[in-house]
Scaffold this motif. Structure first.
Motif, mmCIF file in Angstrom:
data_model
loop_
_atom_site.group_PDB
_atom_site.id
_atom_site.type_symbol
_atom_site.label_atom_id
_atom_site.label_comp_id
_atom_site.label_asym_id
_atom_site.label_seq_id
_atom_site.Cartn_x
_atom_site.Cartn_y
_atom_site.Cartn_z
ATOM 1 N N GLY A 31 1.753 4.771 -2.231
ATOM 2 C CA GLY A 31 2.396 5.465 -1.138
ATOM 3 C C GLY A 31 3.352 4.557 -0.405
ATOM 4 O O GLY A 31 3.901 3.608 -0.979
ATOM 5 N N ILE A 32 3.536 4.825 0.871
ATOM 6 C CA ILE A 32 4.396 4.006 1.723
ATOM 7 C C ILE A 32 3.607 3.573 2.950
ATOM 8 O O ILE A 32 2.667 4.257 3.385
ATOM 9 N N ASP A 50 9.916 -2.871 8.473
ATOM 10 C CA ASP A 50 10.593 -1.974 7.537
ATOM 11 C C ASP A 50 9.571 -1.262 6.661
ATOM 12 O O ASP A 50 8.546 -1.842 6.286
ATOM 13 N N PRO A 51 9.831 0.007 6.282
ATOM 14 C CA PRO A 51 8.924 0.702 5.358
ATOM 15 C C PRO A 51 8.852 -0.043 4.031
ATOM 16 O O PRO A 51 9.836 -0.649 3.588
ATOM 17 N N GLN A 52 7.702 0.025 3.397
ATOM 18 C CA GLN A 52 7.554 -0.633 2.099
ATOM 19 C C GLN A 52 6.579 0.142 1.230
ATOM 20 O O GLN A 52 5.758 0.913 1.730
ATOM 21 N N PHE A 53 6.699 -0.072 -0.069
ATOM 22 C CA PHE A 53 5.785 0.587 -0.998
ATOM 23 C C PHE A 53 4.393 -0.017 -0.867
ATOM 24 O O PHE A 53 4.222 -1.191 -0.550
ATOM 25 N N PHE A 54 3.420 0.813 -1.134
ATOM 26 C CA PHE A 54 2.018 0.396 -1.050
ATOM 27 C C PHE A 54 1.345 0.765 -2.362
ATOM 28 O O PHE A 54 1.347 1.929 -2.772
ATOM 29 N N THR A 55 0.760 -0.207 -3.052
ATOM 30 C CA THR A 55 -0.031 0.052 -4.257
ATOM 31 C C THR A 55 -1.298 -0.782 -4.221
ATOM 32 O O THR A 55 -1.293 -1.917 -3.752
ATOM 33 N N ASP A 56 -2.377 -0.210 -4.687
ATOM 34 C CA ASP A 56 -3.654 -0.918 -4.751
ATOM 35 C C ASP A 56 -4.479 -0.331 -5.879
ATOM 36 O O ASP A 56 -4.488 0.896 -6.065
ATOM 37 N N ILE A 57 -5.144 -1.174 -6.637
ATOM 38 C CA ILE A 57 -6.039 -0.721 -7.707
ATOM 39 C C ILE A 57 -7.365 -1.453 -7.576
ATOM 40 O O ILE A 57 -7.400 -2.675 -7.449
ATOM 41 N N ALA A 88 -0.893 -6.371 -2.908
ATOM 42 C CA ALA A 88 -0.031 -7.459 -2.455
ATOM 43 C C ALA A 88 0.262 -7.387 -0.969
ATOM 44 O O ALA A 88 0.661 -8.367 -0.357
ATOM 45 N N THR A 89 0.062 -6.213 -0.360
ATOM 46 C CA THR A 89 0.321 -6.068 1.073
ATOM 47 C C THR A 89 -0.926 -6.343 1.891
ATOM 48 O O THR A 89 -0.890 -7.015 2.909
ATOM 49 N N GLN A 90 -2.058 -5.806 1.452
ATOM 50 C CA GLN A 90 -3.308 -5.974 2.184
ATOM 51 C C GLN A 90 -4.448 -6.154 1.201
ATOM 52 O O GLN A 90 -4.994 -5.181 0.694
ATOM 53 N N ASN A 91 -4.842 -7.366 0.906
ATOM 54 C CA ASN A 91 -5.970 -7.614 0.021
ATOM 55 C C ASN A 91 -7.222 -7.729 0.879
ATOM 56 O O ASN A 91 -7.659 -8.802 1.242
ATOM 57 N N ASN A 92 -7.781 -6.580 1.249
ATOM 58 C CA ASN A 92 -8.901 -6.556 2.181
ATOM 59 C C ASN A 92 -10.196 -6.932 1.501
ATOM 60 O O ASN A 92 -10.586 -6.326 0.506
#
Length: 336
Positions: A31-32, A50-57, A88-92
């Protein structure tokens, strides 16, 4: 965030062991995501709003088995902890890790990346009827407290390795946990502990849960007082799809900016494929100031494990009064 753990299984049978099961499951999110400069500064994020793409697996292996005398055992590991497919944005780190358990008539003993007894006992207001969001915006604001003193050695970062025993009999549950002092840090000399109690009751179709617990962080050399927290929570789920909860914890913290108390309230509602949630939380600090914030989450279930998620969070800290930290996300959560 909830994950549906169902996929392929392998059954292994030997002469000396009962059947064992290995299950592979997964979740993907895309998502974004957007946050303002104040949120980025607070979280140490490089992007300036700035808006950015969000991916997580997430790929999770869950293993279970049973001994000849009836003891059950198991383990799970979340492969996003390895970093190769992490967000890569949030590795929780709260997405999971590695846990091992054994269970029998004595209860269940769990070791690894699991909840301490206080967190186990209490229902976080941010989890009441919460369908989740891809970036956890609704539970990342300044007023939210989720894991209490798990992974906290009197203000320093612990390694999050917890040993917990819990036992449930009917509507009542009890747990005791220990957390080591992260031996890589010579300043930490003690072991943290926690104890928690749960009770559940059904009143005319309404399920009511009560939680009570106490926790102490690991000792720290040169610190006169240990960080402690004592908390209570009550939540209810009604037959009409509404859910509500409140939590409160009293803290004994080191330093003027340490928590003195925290409070959270949460509401959720589900009707058909639509789920909605809102929460508010605040943390009173020892110097009389506070951090607070609120979160919103909404979801639409497309069926088959695909869900559209929206999340929004806004908070304000005592360190930057009047400056709103904001974040939002929109995307798909896919469970396999």
């Amino acid at each position: 965030m909830k994950k549906i753990l169902i996929a392929s299984t392998a059954l292994i049978s030997t002469a000396g062991f009962a059947a064992a099961e290995v299950a592979l499951s997964g979740r993907a999110e895309m998502g974004i995501f957007q946050y303002n400069a104040a949120y980025g500064a607070a979280k140490g994020l490089a992007n300036n709003g700035d808006p950015q793409f969000f991916t997580d697996i997430d790929v999770t292996f869950t293993m279970s088995g049973e001994t000849d005398n009836g003891l059950t055992f198991g383990a799970s590991v979340d492969l996003d902890e390895g970093g190769a497919i992490s967000n890569a944005t949030q590795n929780n780190s709260d997405d999971g890790g590695a846990t091992i358990f054994i269970s029998g008539g004595f209860g269940t003993v769990t070791m690894g990346d699991t909840d301490g007894a206080l967190d186990w006992a209490l229902t976080d207001a941010g989890n009441v009827g919460n369908p989740g969001s891809i970036a956890d915006d609704e539970t990342e604001h300044a007023g939210y407290v989720g894991a209490y003193l798990d992974g906290n050695n009197n203000g320093s970062n612990g390694d999050g390795q917890i040993l917990r025993w819990d036992y449930t009999s009917g509507a009542f549950g009890v747990a005791v946990s220990l957390e080591d002092d992260n031996g890589s840090n010579v300043a930490n000399t003690g072991i943290g502990y926690a104890v928690g109690f749960k009770y559940s009751m059904n009143v005319s179709g309404t399920t009511v849960n009560f939680g009570l617990g106490h926790q102490k962080a690991a000792d720290n050399v040169g610190v006169a007082d240990d960080i402690k927290a004592t908390g209570v929570s009550v939540d209810a789920t009604f037959a009409n799809g509404l859910s509500a909860g409140i939590q409160y914890a009293d803290w004994s913290s080191v330093g003027a900016t340490g928590p003195d108390s925290n409070m959270g309230i949460g509401l959720g509602y589900t009707t058909g494929a639509i789920s909605m949630h809102v929460n508010y939380g605040e943390v009173e600090l020892n110097n009389g100031t506070k951090n607070d914030g609120f979160g919103i989450a909404a979801a639409y279930d497309l069926g088959g494990g695909a869900v559209v998620h929206f999340g929004y969070g806004q908070g304000e800290t005592a360190a930057a009064p009047g400056v709103k930290q904001k974040s939002a996300s929109l995307g798909l959560g896919l469970s396999f």
